[in-house]
Scaffold this motif. Sequence first.
Motif, PDB file in Angstrom:
ATOM      1  N   VAL A   1     -18.044  14.066  16.273  1.00  0.00           N
ATOM      2  CA  VAL A   1     -17.488  15.431  16.241  1.00  0.00           C
ATOM      3  C   VAL A   1     -15.777  15.667  15.711  1.00  0.00           C
ATOM      4  CG1 VAL A   1     -17.078  17.758  17.354  1.00  0.00           C
ATOM      5  CG2 VAL A   1     -19.246  16.402  17.470  1.00  0.00           C
ATOM      6  N   ARG A   2     -15.213  14.666  16.270  1.00  0.00           N
ATOM      7  CA  ARG A   2     -13.703  14.470  15.996  1.00  0.00           C
ATOM      8  C   ARG A   2     -13.381  14.121  14.733  1.00  0.00           C
ATOM      9  NH1 ARG A   2     -11.363  10.490  20.014  1.00  0.00           N
ATOM     10  NH2 ARG A   2     -13.565  10.132  20.676  1.00  0.00           N
ATOM     11  N   ALA A   3     -14.294  13.244  14.014  1.00  0.00           N
ATOM     12  CA  ALA A   3     -14.481  12.898  12.602  1.00  0.00           C
ATOM     13  C   ALA A   3     -14.672  14.213  11.559  1.00  0.00           C
ATOM     14  CB  ALA A   3     -15.186  11.658  12.228  1.00  0.00           C
ATOM     15  N   ALA A   4     -15.640  14.856  12.102  1.00  0.00           N
ATOM     16  CA  ALA A   4     -16.043  16.106  11.401  1.00  0.00           C
ATOM     17  C   ALA A   4     -14.721  17.102  11.296  1.00  0.00           C
ATOM     18  CB  ALA A   4     -17.117  16.796  11.904  1.00  0.00           C
ATOM     19  N   TRP A   5     -14.071  17.007  12.355  1.00  0.00           N
ATOM     20  CA  TRP A   5     -13.012  18.201  12.311  1.00  0.00           C
ATOM     21  C   TRP A   5     -11.743  17.522  11.425  1.00  0.00           C
ATOM     22  CZ3 TRP A   5     -12.806  23.037  13.646  1.00  0.00           C
ATOM     23  CH2 TRP A   5     -13.605  23.466  14.456  1.00  0.00           C
ATOM     24  N   LEU A   6     -11.758  16.347  11.316  1.00  0.00           N
ATOM     25  CA  LEU A   6     -10.794  15.685  10.604  1.00  0.00           C
ATOM     26  C   LEU A   6     -11.131  16.170   8.968  1.00  0.00           C
ATOM     27  CD1 LEU A   6      -9.955  12.290  12.246  1.00  0.00           C
ATOM     28  CD2 LEU A   6      -8.651  14.426  12.133  1.00  0.00           C
ATOM     29  N   VAL A   7     -12.358  15.917   8.601  1.00  0.00           N
ATOM     30  CA  VAL A   7     -12.932  16.166   7.291  1.00  0.00           C
ATOM     31  C   VAL A   7     -12.651  17.510   6.925  1.00  0.00           C
ATOM     32  CG1 VAL A   7     -15.052  16.409   5.914  1.00  0.00           C
ATOM     33  CG2 VAL A   7     -14.656  14.351   7.253  1.00  0.00           C
ATOM     34  N   LEU A   8     -12.806  18.569   7.896  1.00  0.00           N
ATOM     35  CA  LEU A   8     -12.453  19.942   7.516  1.00  0.00           C
ATOM     36  C   LEU A   8     -11.063  19.985   7.262  1.00  0.00           C
ATOM     37  CD1 LEU A   8     -14.875  21.834   9.839  1.00  0.00           C
ATOM     38  CD2 LEU A   8     -15.367  21.474   7.593  1.00  0.00           C
ATOM     39  N   GLU A   9     -10.381  19.568   8.364  1.00  0.00           N
ATOM     40  CA  GLU A   9      -8.648  19.616   8.141  1.00  0.00           C
ATOM     41  C   GLU A   9      -8.087  18.972   6.846  1.00  0.00           C
ATOM     42  OE1 GLU A   9      -4.942  20.832   9.067  1.00  0.00           O
ATOM     43  OE2 GLU A   9      -7.218  21.131  10.320  1.00  0.00           O
ATOM     44  N   HIS A  10      -8.641  18.015   6.215  1.00  0.00           N
ATOM     45  CA  HIS A  10      -8.627  17.136   5.295  1.00  0.00           C
ATOM     46  C   HIS A  10      -8.573  18.076   4.084  1.00  0.00           C
ATOM     47  CE1 HIS A  10      -7.840  14.120   1.955  1.00  0.00           C
ATOM     48  NE2 HIS A  10      -9.263  14.437   1.596  1.00  0.00           N
ATOM     49  N   HIS A  11      -9.901  18.769   3.961  1.00  0.00           N
ATOM     50  CA  HIS A  11     -10.316  19.558   2.884  1.00  0.00           C
ATOM     51  C   HIS A  11      -9.619  21.037   2.984  1.00  0.00           C
ATOM     52  CE1 HIS A  11     -13.291  16.372   2.290  1.00  0.00           C
ATOM     53  NE2 HIS A  11     -13.477  16.996   1.200  1.00  0.00           N
ATOM     54  N   ARG A  12      -8.979  21.354   3.821  1.00  0.00           N
ATOM     55  CA  ARG A  12      -8.426  22.498   3.860  1.00  0.00           C
ATOM     56  C   ARG A  12      -6.974  22.379   3.048  1.00  0.00           C
ATOM     57  NH1 ARG A  12      -6.757  24.464   9.715  1.00  0.00           N
ATOM     58  NH2 ARG A  12      -9.219  24.706   9.645  1.00  0.00           N
ATOM     59  N   HIS A  13      -6.364  21.274   2.854  1.00  0.00           N
ATOM     60  CA  HIS A  13      -5.259  21.153   1.972  1.00  0.00           C
ATOM     61  C   HIS A  13      -5.555  20.473   0.804  1.00  0.00           C
ATOM     62  CE1 HIS A  13      -3.048  22.779   5.229  1.00  0.00           C
ATOM     63  NE2 HIS A  13      -3.693  21.977   6.194  1.00  0.00           N
ATOM     64  N   ARG A  14      -6.348  19.514   0.508  1.00  0.00           N
ATOM     65  CA  ARG A  14      -6.623  18.515  -0.495  1.00  0.00           C
ATOM     66  C   ARG A  14      -8.185  18.853  -0.750  1.00  0.00           C
ATOM     67  NH1 ARG A  14      -4.740  15.995   3.638  1.00  0.00           N
ATOM     68  NH2 ARG A  14      -2.515  15.933   3.678  1.00  0.00           N
ATOM     69  N   ARG A  15      -8.483  18.025  -2.020  1.00  0.00           N
ATOM     70  CA  ARG A  15      -9.635  17.681  -2.265  1.00  0.00           C
ATOM     71  C   ARG A  15     -10.006  16.130  -2.618  1.00  0.00           C
ATOM     72  NH1 ARG A  15     -11.779  21.210  -7.116  1.00  0.00           N
ATOM     73  NH2 ARG A  15     -12.999  19.508  -7.538  1.00  0.00           N
ATOM     74  N   CYS A  16     -11.367  15.911  -2.444  1.00  0.00           N
ATOM     75  CA  CYS A  16     -11.746  14.608  -2.281  1.00  0.00           C
ATOM     76  C   CYS A  16     -12.674  14.283  -3.711  1.00  0.00           C
ATOM     77  CB  CYS A  16     -12.626  14.134  -1.377  1.00  0.00           C
ATOM     78  SG  CYS A  16     -14.261  14.646  -1.127  1.00  0.00           S
ATOM     79  N   ARG A  17     -12.881  12.901  -4.112  1.00  0.00           N
ATOM     80  CA  ARG A  17     -13.517  12.810  -5.307  1.00  0.00           C
ATOM     81  C   ARG A  17     -14.956  13.355  -5.347  1.00  0.00           C
ATOM     82  NH1 ARG A  17     -13.498   6.326  -5.104  1.00  0.00           N
ATOM     83  NH2 ARG A  17     -12.836   6.639  -2.965  1.00  0.00           N
ATOM     84  N   ALA A  18     -15.563  13.580  -4.440  1.00  0.00           N
ATOM     85  CA  ALA A  18     -16.966  14.146  -4.176  1.00  0.00           C
ATOM     86  C   ALA A  18     -16.836  15.767  -4.364  1.00  0.00           C
ATOM     87  CB  ALA A  18     -17.671  13.770  -2.808  1.00  0.00           C
ATOM     88  N   CYS A  19     -15.685  16.384  -4.389  1.00  0.00           N
ATOM     89  CA  CYS A  19     -15.573  17.686  -4.250  1.00  0.00           C
ATOM     90  C   CYS A  19     -15.902  18.384  -5.698  1.00  0.00           C
ATOM     91  CB  CYS A  19     -14.084  18.310  -4.113  1.00  0.00           C
ATOM     92  SG  CYS A  19     -13.419  17.930  -2.284  1.00  0.00           S
ATOM     93  N   ARG A  20     -16.898  19.388  -5.767  1.00  0.00           N
ATOM     94  CA  ARG A  20     -17.226  19.890  -6.958  1.00  0.00           C
ATOM     95  C   ARG A  20     -16.400  21.091  -7.397  1.00  0.00           C
ATOM     96  NH1 ARG A  20     -22.241  21.063  -3.422  1.00  0.00           N
ATOM     97  NH2 ARG A  20     -23.362  19.266  -3.110  1.00  0.00           N
TER      98      ARG A  20
END
Length: 52
Positions: free
Chosen positions: A10-29
Amino acid sequence: MTGRKLPVLVRAAWLVLEHHRHRRCRACRDGGGCPAVEVARARIRAWRRYGS
């Protein structure tokens, strides 16, 4: 939160959401969706619903 300790996934999931709030990753559409965000949201929802 309620003061209870969050499980690691769950902590890792929150980190994913926080990361995507400001940036994109390679998998982003192009439409703004990302499979990692969808999984993170589902994991947090399940944790809230069922607890640990």
